[in-house]
Write a protein that holds these residues in place. Sequence first.
Motif, mmCIF file in Angstrom:
data_model
loop_
_atom_site.group_PDB
_atom_site.id
_atom_site.type_symbol
_atom_site.label_atom_id
_atom_site.label_comp_id
_atom_site.label_asym_id
_atom_site.label_seq_id
_atom_site.Cartn_x
_atom_site.Cartn_y
_atom_site.Cartn_z
ATOM 1 N N GLU A 146 -6.826 -0.136 -1.399
ATOM 2 C CA GLU A 146 -6.129 0.918 -0.661
ATOM 3 C C GLU A 146 -4.926 1.467 -1.421
ATOM 4 O O GLU A 146 -4.242 2.373 -0.933
ATOM 5 C CB GLU A 146 -5.651 0.382 0.690
ATOM 6 N N LEU A 147 -4.663 0.936 -2.596
ATOM 7 C CA LEU A 147 -3.515 1.405 -3.368
ATOM 8 C C LEU A 147 -3.662 2.876 -3.744
ATOM 9 O O LEU A 147 -4.773 3.365 -3.957
ATOM 10 C CB LEU A 147 -3.357 0.570 -4.645
ATOM 11 N N PRO A 148 -2.545 3.584 -3.860
ATOM 12 C CA PRO A 148 -2.616 5.006 -4.233
ATOM 13 C C PRO A 148 -3.015 5.182 -5.690
ATOM 14 O O PRO A 148 -2.856 4.268 -6.508
ATOM 15 C CB PRO A 148 -1.183 5.495 -3.985
ATOM 16 N N TYR A 149 -3.523 6.361 -5.999
ATOM 17 C CA TYR A 149 -3.914 6.685 -7.371
ATOM 18 C C TYR A 149 -2.666 7.061 -8.167
ATOM 19 O O TYR A 149 -2.139 8.157 -8.051
ATOM 20 C CB TYR A 149 -4.907 7.845 -7.356
ATOM 21 N N ILE B 245 0.835 -1.199 0.000
ATOM 22 C CA ILE B 245 0.000 0.000 0.000
ATOM 23 C C ILE B 245 0.870 1.250 0.000
ATOM 24 O O ILE B 245 0.564 2.243 -0.661
ATOM 25 C CB ILE B 245 -0.945 0.005 1.225
ATOM 26 N N LEU B 246 1.985 1.188 0.730
ATOM 27 C CA LEU B 246 2.882 2.342 0.854
ATOM 28 C C LEU B 246 3.923 2.398 -0.259
ATOM 29 O O LEU B 246 4.271 3.477 -0.741
ATOM 30 C CB LEU B 246 3.588 2.300 2.214
ATOM 31 N N GLU B 247 4.410 1.212 -0.645
ATOM 32 C CA GLU B 247 5.443 1.141 -1.683
ATOM 33 C C GLU B 247 5.067 0.040 -2.684
ATOM 34 O O GLU B 247 5.554 -1.092 -2.611
ATOM 35 C CB GLU B 247 6.811 0.852 -1.052
ATOM 36 N N PRO B 248 4.179 0.365 -3.612
ATOM 37 C CA PRO B 248 3.661 -0.656 -4.531
ATOM 38 C C PRO B 248 4.664 -1.165 -5.572
ATOM 39 O O PRO B 248 4.485 -2.264 -6.105
ATOM 40 C CB PRO B 248 2.477 0.043 -5.200
ATOM 41 N N HIS B 249 5.703 -0.402 -5.885
ATOM 42 C CA HIS B 249 6.658 -0.847 -6.903
ATOM 43 C C HIS B 249 7.272 -2.188 -6.516
ATOM 44 O O HIS B 249 7.722 -2.389 -5.398
ATOM 45 C CB HIS B 249 7.770 0.192 -7.088
ATOM 46 N N GLY B 250 7.280 -3.094 -7.470
ATOM 47 C CA GLY B 250 7.854 -4.421 -7.231
ATOM 48 C C GLY B 250 6.872 -5.366 -6.577
ATOM 49 O O GLY B 250 6.615 -6.464 -7.091
ATOM 50 N N LEU B 251 6.300 -4.963 -5.471
ATOM 51 C CA LEU B 251 5.368 -5.833 -4.745
ATOM 52 C C LEU B 251 4.062 -6.026 -5.517
ATOM 53 O O LEU B 251 3.474 -7.108 -5.481
ATOM 54 C CB LEU B 251 5.083 -5.250 -3.362
#
Length: 248
Positions: A38-41, A12-18
Amino acid sequence: MYRSDVELQLMILEPHGLLDKYCVSTRDIYVNRYILRELPYKGWIVEKIAGIIMSSIREKERFQQLPCLKVLRSIVKDNYSPPLSVKTVSLLFQIYQHYIFCGKTDYEWCVSSLLRGRNLNQEEVEWLIDNWDKSEHLVNRLLRYPSYSFQISEWARQRYLNSELLERKSEVMACFIKDEFLELCKKESVESIVWAIYYANLAIQQKEQMLDYIAKLYDEPELIKVCLRLELAKPLKTILKSHHAQQV
């Protein structure tokens, strides 16, 4: 607690890679839907999830469609800055096209929200115009288009001339009022005109000028209501000066 539990929360905070690890298929979207909502836009996130859904649609795969669509809606709804790329909006539009006539109310409202407030390319606008009479959702997208469109202006003018969509006359007039303001003022009620100004895609200064012009001629409650909604004081002062100067 498993490693995956922590990584999903971190996503949720650091979506890159995950996100690439935990969101590969529509099954992943469904299983992890509460986290993914909950992912950021961010444009790349919207493009990734929309692409997965559209791929399953093209391949005619069976999947939990509405929950997956709701994940996408949760990310894009009421988020417009920065604007999405043309490619990403095109993906959203393809999903919209697939479901908007499906006959399932919850699906139709869900995909309709994907396009709310988004500019489309010429072909996409033409598709809405060609099919406008098949669904209220298409009418909504045309009448609430976020910017001025010559295509939509001409479509709305034709609806007006044909006395169609009378229950939404002000919204229809809003699409072409900037070109025919004085002419419409001669034919339509003050109430219809002021609400057309309210809905129109015009700069606030231009709306103020139009409302001030009407304020010199009429003292109407709907005019006051629109001025308050737009937080415009000048037309209200004009009403006082033009119609109530002699009153104490």
